[in-house]
Scaffold this motif. Structure first.
Motif, PDB file in Angstrom:
ATOM      1  N   ILE A  82      32.025  10.620  46.804  1.00 55.14           N
ATOM      2  CA  ILE A  82      30.575  10.485  46.647  1.00 55.14           C
ATOM      3  C   ILE A  82      29.899  11.674  47.328  1.00 55.14           C
ATOM      4  O   ILE A  82      30.196  11.993  48.488  1.00 55.14           O
ATOM      5  N   THR A  85      23.422  12.684  49.383  1.00 59.97           N
ATOM      6  CA  THR A  85      22.093  12.325  48.887  1.00 59.97           C
ATOM      7  C   THR A  85      21.138  12.351  50.077  1.00 59.97           C
ATOM      8  O   THR A  85      21.559  12.485  51.239  1.00 59.97           O
ATOM      9  N   LYS A 250      26.060  20.756  38.908  1.00 54.37           N
ATOM     10  CA  LYS A 250      24.758  20.846  39.582  1.00 54.37           C
ATOM     11  C   LYS A 250      23.800  21.712  38.768  1.00 54.37           C
ATOM     12  O   LYS A 250      22.606  21.391  38.641  1.00 54.37           O
ATOM     13  N   GLY A 258      26.210  12.770  41.374  1.00 56.93           N
ATOM     14  CA  GLY A 258      26.307  11.574  42.192  1.00 56.93           C
ATOM     15  C   GLY A 258      27.669  11.375  42.815  1.00 56.93           C
ATOM     16  O   GLY A 258      27.787  11.184  44.028  1.00 56.93           O
ATOM     17  N   GLN A 271      26.757  12.599  36.764  1.00 59.55           N
ATOM     18  CA  GLN A 271      25.357  12.845  37.098  1.00 59.55           C
ATOM     19  C   GLN A 271      24.808  11.721  37.974  1.00 59.55           C
ATOM     20  O   GLN A 271      25.110  10.550  37.775  1.00 59.55           O
ATOM     21  N   SER A 272      23.990  12.070  38.944  1.00 62.02           N
ATOM     22  CA  SER A 272      23.354  11.071  39.797  1.00 62.02           C
ATOM     23  C   SER A 272      22.303  10.311  38.996  1.00 62.02           C
ATOM     24  O   SER A 272      21.574  10.897  38.192  1.00 62.02           O
ATOM     25  N   ASP A 273      22.231   8.989  39.219  1.00 62.01           N
ATOM     26  CA  ASP A 273      21.219   8.185  38.528  1.00 62.01           C
ATOM     27  C   ASP A 273      20.145   7.705  39.497  1.00 62.01           C
ATOM     28  O   ASP A 273      19.438   6.744  39.226  1.00 62.01           O
ATOM     29  N   ALA A 274      20.049   8.385  40.639  1.00 60.65           N
ATOM     30  CA  ALA A 274      19.115   7.933  41.671  1.00 60.65           C
ATOM     31  C   ALA A 274      17.657   8.079  41.255  1.00 60.65           C
ATOM     32  O   ALA A 274      16.783   7.402  41.794  1.00 60.65           O
ATOM     33  N   ARG A 281      25.133   7.733  33.357  1.00 60.49           N
ATOM     34  CA  ARG A 281      26.460   8.236  33.726  1.00 60.49           C
ATOM     35  C   ARG A 281      26.941   9.395  32.843  1.00 60.49           C
ATOM     36  O   ARG A 281      28.098   9.446  32.425  1.00 60.49           O
ATOM     37  N   ARG A 317      17.949   1.588  41.573  1.00 57.94           N
ATOM     38  CA  ARG A 317      18.436   2.951  41.416  1.00 57.94           C
ATOM     39  C   ARG A 317      17.313   3.977  41.317  1.00 57.94           C
ATOM     40  O   ARG A 317      17.555   5.167  41.456  1.00 57.94           O
TER      41      ARG A 317
END
Length: 496
Positions: A82, A85, A250, A258, A271-274, A281, A317
């Motif tokens: 991970i 973040t 990136k 992520g 990919q981050s889903d934040a 995803r 999220r």
């Protein structure tokens, strides 16, 4: 016909809510705490207080991550990497151990493994909420059943109180009898948090049910290879490092990815889903046989997209800290809703049967009163015991994580024992007062002990790292709230 239907719904809400309410209270409380799982993990590892967010990663840190992943693989542990973040600015390799998780923190700049004390962290509360620490499929099935039951309790309660809602909703009478006051709180909170509860119950159900109920499972996510061109690669694909793959991801995603899933055949940088509501995803894939890199983009069906949105809402999220605090407040209110419903049941039954009550019925009510104490205060004290053990046990104690889990279980059992003991041999009010008073005191003691034993967390505040301060303040505010509740109980002698 209508009256008969209302009578059936009343029975469901009353008796189903009694048994299911104990488990639902546990689920709601642990889910509320899990909203800040990463922040709790940092608080439980004070060694991380000296580190600040750099927003960068190095090749050394990726090499260290890959080496730890290899070690976990040799031990037959599923793990993934991970990436940093804003909430948790470290690289960590997360591995599963049954229903629990273990992880190792890596400095994203130097690549060194950060030596932190062993702890269950915030993931422990996630596991409690997601599966009651049960392994699959037992944990999933329990959550599915409770989700259905909770939905029925909420809906039946809304229907049976519908005609009185407008008249009663704005009435809260603290000077009235304890029974009336508890009902006012229950009705008011129930109406206010009804949309939130409905959303959480439905999305929680959909999180697990499609796995076991094919008719609820829309078409799976469909990934297609999107046009992709490597941007100024410094290495050939055959020599590509994990670091260069992350850098490409990136650049493609225009933000830090992520996490990374590594298998013997592929490496997926996801990919981050934040910052988005639906969990999509998208990922960049390196095929380890052909050394080809491709961009995989998710094109879900409409049904799958709606499901992904529901997952995103349940897991908070998107929305950042603001949404997480909204969820925390709503979760706290929902916990109070369940608690007041349970208390109203036992108080009302005892009130109407205090003159003409059989010994068998009296025994039943005493058991219910004792279980109420354990289910509510036992849950809260057991959770607090995890934080207390984390604070007072020496950092280099390798069994610290096990002690935290054992403390949780022991305190939970002792709370039930005290509740049942006082319910049968004295007054259950003594158990309520003891445990509420103890909880209030410990909530205010834990942050003080934390700052004394780990003074480095004081330096974190001056480094603009407010996680430790925010959680300590939350402990104190919770303690003050329960102290006021303790004073109310002494003055009104409620819940007898």
């Amino acid at each position: 016909m209508l009256q008969k239907t209302l009578s059936i719904l009343t029975l469901i809400h009353r008796w189903g809510g009694l048994i299911g309410g104990w488990f639902c209270f546990f689920l709601v409380v642990t889910g509320t705490i899990s909203v800040f799982d990463l922040e709790i993990s940092r608080w439980m590892q004070p060694e991380l207080a000296d580190y600040t967010d750099t927003g960068t990663i190095s090749e050394k840190s990726m090499d260290t991550s890959y080496r730890i992943w290899q070690d976990n693989t040799r031990q037959n542990r599923f793990s993934f990497v991970i990436l940093p973040t804003e909430r948790y600015p470290f690289i960590y390799v997360l591995s599963s151990q049954g229903a629990l998780f273990n992880w190792q923190n890596i400095d994203p700049v130097t690549g060194k493994v950060i030596q932190t004390q062993p702890t269950v962290g915030g993931y422990f509360f996630d596991s409690l909420h997601n599966s009651f620490l049960l392994t699959r499929p037992a944990g999933d099935i329990v959550i599915i059943v409770l989700s259905i039951a909770f939905f029925i309790f909420i809906l039946s309660g809304f229907i049976i109180h519908l005609k009185h809602l407008w008249k009663e909703f704005f009435k809260v009478r603290p000077k009235a009898s304890a029974l009336r006051f508890v009902l006012d709180i229950h009705l008011g909170i129930g109406v206010f948090f009804f949309p939130f509860l409905l959303l959480m119950v439905v999305s929680g159900f959909l999180f697990y049910a499609p796995i076991y109920m094919s008719f609820l499972n829309p078409s799976p996510s469909h990934y297609v290879v999107a046009p992709y061109q490597e941007r100024q690669a410094t290495q050939s694909h055959s020599q590509k490092s994990l670091f260069s793959l992350v850098q490409e991801a990136k650049t493609t995603f225009k933000s830090m990815p992520g996490f990374i899933v590594i298998t013997p055949k592929q490496i997926h940088v996801v990919q981050s889903d934040a910052d988005q509501l639906a969990i999509m995803r998208n990922y960049i894939e390196l095929d380890r046989a052909s050394h080809q890199v491709s961009l995989q983009v998710n094109h879900p069906t409409f049904g799958r997209y709606i499901l992904n949105v529901m997952f995103g809402l349940h897991l908070t999220r998107a929305g950042g800290d603001v949404l997480r605090w909204i969820y925390f407040v709503a979760g706290t209110g929902s916990s109070i809703l369940v608690a007041t419903g349970l208390l109203f049941f036992s108080n009302k039954r005892r009130h109407f049967n205090k003159k003409h009550i059989s010994s068998r019925l009296l025994f039943f009510y005493k058991v219910i009163d004792g279980i109420h104490v354990g289910a509510m205060m036992g849950t809260l004290l057991a959770i607090l015991s995890v934080f207390l053990v984390n604070t007072v046990i020496l950092a280099d104690n390798t069994a610290k994580a096990s002690l935290e889990i054992n403390a949780f279980l022991v305190v939970l059992v002792l709370s039930f024992v005290e509740g049942l003991f006082y319910s049968f041999y004295s007054s259950v009010m003594h158990a309520w007062k003891h445990q509420i008073g103890l909880f209030a005191c410990l909530c205010m003691i834990v942050p003080v002990l934390k700052m004394i034993l780990y003074p480095e967390i004081l330096n974190a505040f001056w480094s603009s790292n407010f996680v430790y301060t925010a959680i300590n303040i939350s402990f104190v505010m919770t303690g003050i709230s329960f102290f006021l509740l303790y004073r109310y109980l002494k003055r009104k002698n409620a819940f007898i």
